[in-house]
Structure formats: C-alpha cells, structure tokens
Design a protein around this motif. Structure first.
Motif, short mmCIF file in Angstrom:
data_model
loop_
_atom_site.label_atom_id
_atom_site.label_comp_id
_atom_site.label_asym_id
_atom_site.label_seq_id
_atom_site.Cartn_x
_atom_site.Cartn_y
_atom_site.Cartn_z
N ASP A 91 3.85 64.37 89.47
CA ASP A 91 3.32 63.96 90.80
C ASP A 91 2.97 62.45 91.56
O ASP A 91 1.45 62.79 91.95
CB ASP A 91 2.31 65.28 90.75
N LEU B 6 -2.18 62.96 87.02
CA LEU B 6 -1.48 63.78 87.90
C LEU B 6 0.14 63.30 87.85
O LEU B 6 1.00 64.14 87.70
CB LEU B 6 -1.46 62.79 89.73
N ASP C 206 3.68 66.51 85.76
CA ASP C 206 5.03 66.53 86.31
C ASP C 206 5.54 65.69 86.91
O ASP C 206 6.26 66.00 87.93
CB ASP C 206 5.19 68.12 87.15
N ALA D 8 1.31 63.07 94.79
CA ALA D 8 -0.34 63.02 94.70
C ALA D 8 -0.89 61.92 93.72
O ALA D 8 -2.05 61.49 95.19
CB ALA D 8 -0.45 64.66 93.75
N ASP E 77 8.76 59.37 96.29
CA ASP E 77 8.34 59.72 95.98
C ASP E 77 8.69 60.95 97.02
O ASP E 77 8.43 61.75 98.17
CB ASP E 77 7.60 59.12 98.03
N ARG E 78 8.62 61.83 95.59
CA ARG E 78 9.21 63.70 95.65
C ARG E 78 9.18 64.02 93.93
O ARG E 78 9.09 63.46 93.69
CB ARG E 78 10.73 63.22 96.85
N PRO E 79 8.89 65.35 94.77
CA PRO E 79 10.02 65.33 93.10
C PRO E 79 10.55 65.60 92.50
O PRO E 79 11.84 65.68 93.20
CB PRO E 79 9.49 67.46 93.74
N TRP E 80 10.62 65.67 90.97
CA TRP E 80 11.79 64.53 90.75
C TRP E 80 13.40 65.23 90.82
O TRP E 80 13.97 64.94 90.80
CB TRP E 80 11.59 64.11 89.35
#
Length: 368
Positions: free
Chosen positions: A342, A336, A340, A345, A291-294
């Motif tokens: 996401d 989404l 990337d 989102a 639950d965050r940008p990888w």
C-alpha cells in the motif's frame, strides 16, 4: 511470523522468498507497460528485504526462442540471436536507469532446450501429453475452467497469444504445444520427435523448475499473462511435479494504457522508457508507476509526471526533517507496505512523520 499480503492472500515466509518473473521477449524497445511490471517486482523485492528481513531470490527469464522474435529478426535482416542480444542490451540499460536491481538469476530460453525435451518426455510417459506430426501436446482441456475463464474468452485469448486453438492435430482446442515441430524460417533444435523448438509455456516451466525448484512463492508478470500463459505454466508444472500449488501467490501487475488502449507497436501508442528518462529523473518515473494499487490498470497521461515530481519533492523534504524521537511511523510504513504494497498509505504516513520513516520509504521505493 513474517508474512506479506498480495491480492488479499497472506503469504507466510521464513528467510527466503522465491520470485519468478516473466521477463522480456527481446524483439523491441522497452515501453512503460513493460517497465511497470519490473519496477513493481523490484519494489516487492525491496519490501521483502527492508521491511520483513526476508531475502528475495528473483529469477527473471529472457524468452529468446519465440515466433515474434524470429519474425522481427527476419525483418531486420539479421540472426535471431544477434537481434535478441542487442535488444536485451537496450532493455538492461533502461532497467539500470530506472534503478531496477538485476535479478539473481536470468535464464535464457535457448539454454533450456534439453530440460524442455525432458519435460515433454515425462509428460508423454505419464499420459498427460501426446505426440502428433512431430509436435508434443499437453492435455489442457481443463485449464480454462481451473483458471476461472469461460470458454469463449479462453478461445479468444488462446488465438490472440498464439495458442492455435484451431490446430486440427489437437485432441482439444485447449491442448498446447510443449514441443513444436519445425516450421519455415524459425530456429529449430533436434529432438526425439524431429527438428523443432520449445513451446512458450514449456520454456517458462523448464526455466522456473530448473532454477527455483518444484515451486515458487510468488509468480509475477503483467495482468495480461494471467491466461493463457500463467494458467498453463501452473498446470504443466503441477502435472510434472505433483506439487500443488506450484505458485503460492500471484503478482499480476495492472496494465498501463495510453489513450484508453493497451500499449502496442501496432497502434502506435507506445511510451518509451528511454524517452521518459531523457526528460525526467528515474525517481519521478518510478513514483508515477508506484503511487497507486499495484494490481489496478491505469491510463498514462503526461501530467501524471508533474504530480509524481511533486510527490518525490515532498517525500525528500520530509526525509530532511529530523522526525519525532519516539515514533512508530517506521513500523507503520513497514506494515503498510507488507499489507499488499500500500504505497499511497505509506506515503501519507512518511510525509507526516518525516525523518526515518520517509528515508525508509525512499529506499524501499528506489527513489534515491
């Protein structure tokens, strides 16, 4: 056209995606920093399959020829191969418990001694390498600049990762060993240059080329491997094959810290996966990771697990709702994730829409 965006790079795909993942050096237990990379790669593979209808072909190596492994085995008073096999068994148990699917290919470095020797021979013949005192060096003077790393940083990282920039046998500090001459208390094999063992970067090149061919679609690993390991892997492979780029897209997963410091046995700040799974479901641990940008680094705090527990519960509650009969939410979740990965989102859309969108996201994130 099927495509996924990774770190801002659009990667067009047909029906397969070749993913090479830098795997473990089996000398210690699995901590959260290790697991985050493999959970993200597993999720990438699920996104490709479920959202883009592209079949991932995942190769995750085992670096069972390594100085650190030899040293750990000596401290334990056992053979390197026996020690590595036991550590790998523990790792596979942790990955299975985390719902990480087994890779399609899992090469062990010790089985690729012959390909490393042939790689070194070919680079010697082309002039891209030279032999001195039983060690074969790859000419890597231009690798830091190609990787966008300044000289001072490159020297520091080369020393930190065992690149021996001060080796007086080298023509340049940034040359690296394709084949390392025999040293005391390390595994060795015969070669045209005497007893020795493969260099770290050469092992991965030999395994990747042998298993996946002359190039890969995605090369994955922790962000700390960007330099020197991934930079030299690409340089050696491209020099050998003439195919540029060797890697179409990089997947450098952000580091996990604890107390602001990189997880390391020497600092005593390891968060072990086995300990987390003894108290929390795998879905909670995966949600905390995902639950965050990888690509962003993050600091572990125990309260993150409480937040992840709530996120999993809300998503399952949304999945239990029927959802609208005419909804574009499923397509939006797919889009989404293809943009990337996401996840935050996609979670927002699935929570609101419920139904099939939430059920798809549960499957893609490996939360079932």
């Amino acid at each position: 056209m099927n495509a996924i965006v990774l770190a801002g790079r659009r990667l067009a795909l047909l029906n397969r995606a070749r993913i090479y993942t830098c795997g473990i050096t089996p000398y210690d237990v699995t901590h959260l920093g290790h697991a985050a990379t493999f959970v993200w790669v597993d999720t990438l593979a699920r996104v490709l399959r479920r959202c883009l209808r592209v079949e991932p072909v995942v190769c995750r190596n085992v670096t069972d020829v390594d100085d650190v492994l030899d040293s750990a085995a000596m401290r334990a008073g056992t053979r390197s191969d026996d020690f590595a096999a036991f550590q790998e068994f523990l790792f596979e148990g942790d990955m299975s418990a985390l719902h990480v699917n087994r890779p399609d290919h899992e090469p062990w470095a010790h089985r690729y001694i012959g390909p490393v020797i042939r790689l070194a021979e070919a680079l010697l013949e082309s002039g891209a390498a030279y032999e001195r005192s039983g060690t074969v060096y790859f000419r890597g003077a231009d690798v830091p600049a190609r990787a966008g790393v300044d000289r001072a940083t490159a020297l520091r990282l080369a020393a930190e990762f065992g690149g021996r920039p001060g080796d007086t046998d080298k023509d340049d500090p940034f040359d690296v060993a394709l084949w390392q001459a025999t040293e005391h208390d390390h595994q060795t094999w015969p070669s045209p240059w005497g007893q020795g063992r493969p260099g770290w970067h050469a092992e991965c090149v030999a395994m990747a080329l042998s298993v996946l061919g002359v190039g890969v679609d995605v090369h994955a690993g922790g962000a700390d491997l960007r330099f020197p390991h991934h930079a030299y892997h690409a340089a050696i492979a491209e020099t050998f094959t003439g195919v540029v780029p060797h890697t179409r897209a990089w997947f450098h997963v952000g580091a996990v810290t604890f107390g602001g410091a990189k997880m390391a046995k020497s600092t005593g700040n390891l968060v072990l996966i086995a300990d987390l799974l003894a108290k929390h479901p795998a879905a909670t641990v995966r949600m905390m990771i995902l639950d965050r940008p990888w690509h962003e680094s993050w600091d572990y705090r125990p309260e993150l697990l409480d937040a992840a527990t709530d996120r999993v519960r809300l998503l399952h509650e949304a999945a239990a709702r029927p959802g609208p009969s005419e909804s574009t939410a499923v397509d939006e979740v797919r889009s989404l994730l293809a943009a990337d990965l996401d996840v935050p989102a996609a979670l927002a859309v699935a929570d609101e829409a419920g139904g099939d969108a939430a059920r798809l996201l549960i499957a893609v994130l490996g939360l079932a």
